[in-house]
Design a protein around this motif. Structure first.
Motif: not given
Length: 340
Positions: A22-23, A26, A82-85, A128, A132
Motif C-alpha cells: 500500500i505505502y 506513497d 486514510e489508506r487502509v479501509d 508511516v 505524515y
C-alpha cells in the motif's frame, strides 16, 4: 524492547507485506529506512551526492527524543485509516501497539505510546508515522516557502535537512519542534542545531549521519569534495564492542576464533569501507589486532605470543586487511532519475 511470540511474528510479516504494497507508492524518495531495495549506505551515498553537487550551504541536524517510545497510537491509527479501509486490520495493529511488554524485573507493562522495538511490524509503522508527520509536510509546506533549494533525507527517525539559504534553515529550525509536537514528539535541544556546511568553509564544520561524519575537504586534484569518515562516537562504540567480544571469546579454538574475527572485520569494512575512509578502517583494524593479541596472551599465566609469532598467526589465517568496498552506485541512479 518487545519481542513478539512466533505466531505473532508470522502474522506481523503478512501484515507488513500488505502495508508495504500500500505505502511503497506513497513514501517519499527521501525515506530510506527499512524499505525494500534501499538501505543505510544508499542514504549515505545520496546525501553525499546532493551536498556535493547541490547548492546547499546549511544543514539542520536533528534528533527526536525516544521516537519509538513516544509514537502516539491514536495518531498512527488515524494515519493508517486514510489508506487502509479494513477495521479488522486496524484493530489488530492497535492490539499489537498496546500489547504488554515483559520488563526485565518480570512485570508486564502496557505502554500508552510507542511501538515495541523488536516487532516485525514496528519499522513500517514508524515510517508511516514520520511520512505524515515529517516527509509530506516538508515537501508540501517547507519546500514551497523556501527561497532556495531545500532537501530532506531520512532513515527511520534519523534525518538531516539541507538548505541553500540560512534564513530558510532558521525558519525550518524554529517550526520543526512545533510540527513534531503536534504528533507527540520532542526534539533533543542539545542534538538539534544549524551547521554552516559549504565548500567555502573547508574543514570548519561537520555533522554525523548514520555512523559517518560528513565534512568538506579537498580531493587529490585540490578541488573541494564532500568527505566521509567513520564518526568518532561510532568508531569508539565499535572498538568497545570488539574489545568485549575478544574478552568473551578468547577461550575458543584458534581457527574458530580467527574465522569469527574475519567475519566481524568484513562486516565492518562492508559498511564503513567507503572512499576516503581508509584511515578510520585502519584505526579499527589496529585496535582489533592489538586487543586480540592482549587477550590471547591472557589465556594462561605464561605469555603465549610475541608480535612475530602473532603476525605469523594472522598471515596463516588470512586476517582481513582494511579495504574499500566497491558497491553499485544506486544513489547516483536515484538522483539522475529524480532530475529526469
Amino acid at each position: 524492547m518487545g519481542i513478539p511470540a512466533t505466531q505473532d511474528k508470522l502474522l506481523q510479516v503478512a501484515v507488513k507485506r500488505l502495508l508495504e504494497a500500500i505505502y511503497e507508492q506513497d513514501f517519499s524518495r527521501c525515506s530510506f529506512g527499512y524499505r525494500p531495495d534501499v538501505g543505510a549506505l544508499d542514504a549515505v551515498d545520496e546525501l553525499t551526492i546532493k551536498l556535493q553537487f547541490g547548492r546547499y550551504n546549511f544543514v539542520v541536524e536533528a534528533d527526536i527524543k525516544g521516537f519509538f517510545d513516544n509514537l502516539d497510537h491514536d495518531e498512527l491509527l488515524k494515519m493508517l485509516a486514510e489508506r487502509v479501509d479494513d477495521k479488522a486490520l486496524l484493530w489488530l495493529i492497535g492490539k499489537w501497539l498496546k500489547a504488554g511488554v515483559l520488563d526485565t524485573d518480570g512485570k508486564t507493562l502496557h505502554p500508552e505510546t510507542g511501538t515495541p522495538q523488536g516487532g516485525v511490524i514496528s519499522p513500517i509503522l514508524a515510517n508511516v508515522y514520520l511520512h505524515y508527520a515529517l516527509d509530506t509536510w516538508f515537501q508540501k509546506v517547507v519546500v514551497p516557502h523556501c527561497h532556495g533549494q531545500a532537501y530532506l533525507i531520512r532513515f527511520a527517525d534519523d534525518f538531516v535537512c539541507a538548505f541553500e539559504y540560512e534564513e530558510d534553515a532558521r525558519r525550518f529550525y524554529e517550526v520543526l519542534g512545533k510540527r513534531l509536537g503536534k504528533f507527540g514528539l520532542e526534539l533533543s535541544a542539545e542534538k538539534t542545531q544549524i551547521i554552516p556546511f559549504s565548500a567555502k568553509a573547508l574543514g570548519k564544520s561537520s555533522f554525523d549521519f548514520l555512523g559517518f561524519e560528513f565534512r568538506w575537504g579537498l580531493d587529490r586534484k585540490g578541488k573541494p569534495h564532500v568527505d566521509k569518515r567513520t564518526a568518532r562516537k561510532s568508531l569508539r562504540n565499535s572498538q568497545k564492542r570488539l574489545s568485549l567480544w575478544c574478552k568473551d571469546n578468547r577461550h575458543r579454538k584458534i581457527p574458530e576464533l580467527f574465522k569469527a574475527l574475519n567475519a566481524k572485520l568484513r562486516g565492518y569494512y562492508n559498511y564503513f569501507g567507503v572512499y576516503g575512509n581508509l584511515r578510520s578502517l585502519n584505526a579499527f583494524y589496529l585496535h582489533a589486532v592489538r586487543t586480540l593479541w592482549k587477550f590471547l596472551n591472557r589465556r594462561s599465566q605464561r605469555k603465549s605470543y610475541n608480535w612475530v609469532g602473532f603476525n605469523q598467526l594472522m598471515e596463516r589465517f588470512g586476517v582481513a586487511k582494511p579495504h574499500i568496498v566497491v558497491r553499485p552506485k544506486r544513489a547516483i541512479l536515484r538522483v539522475v532519475s529524480g532530475l529526469a
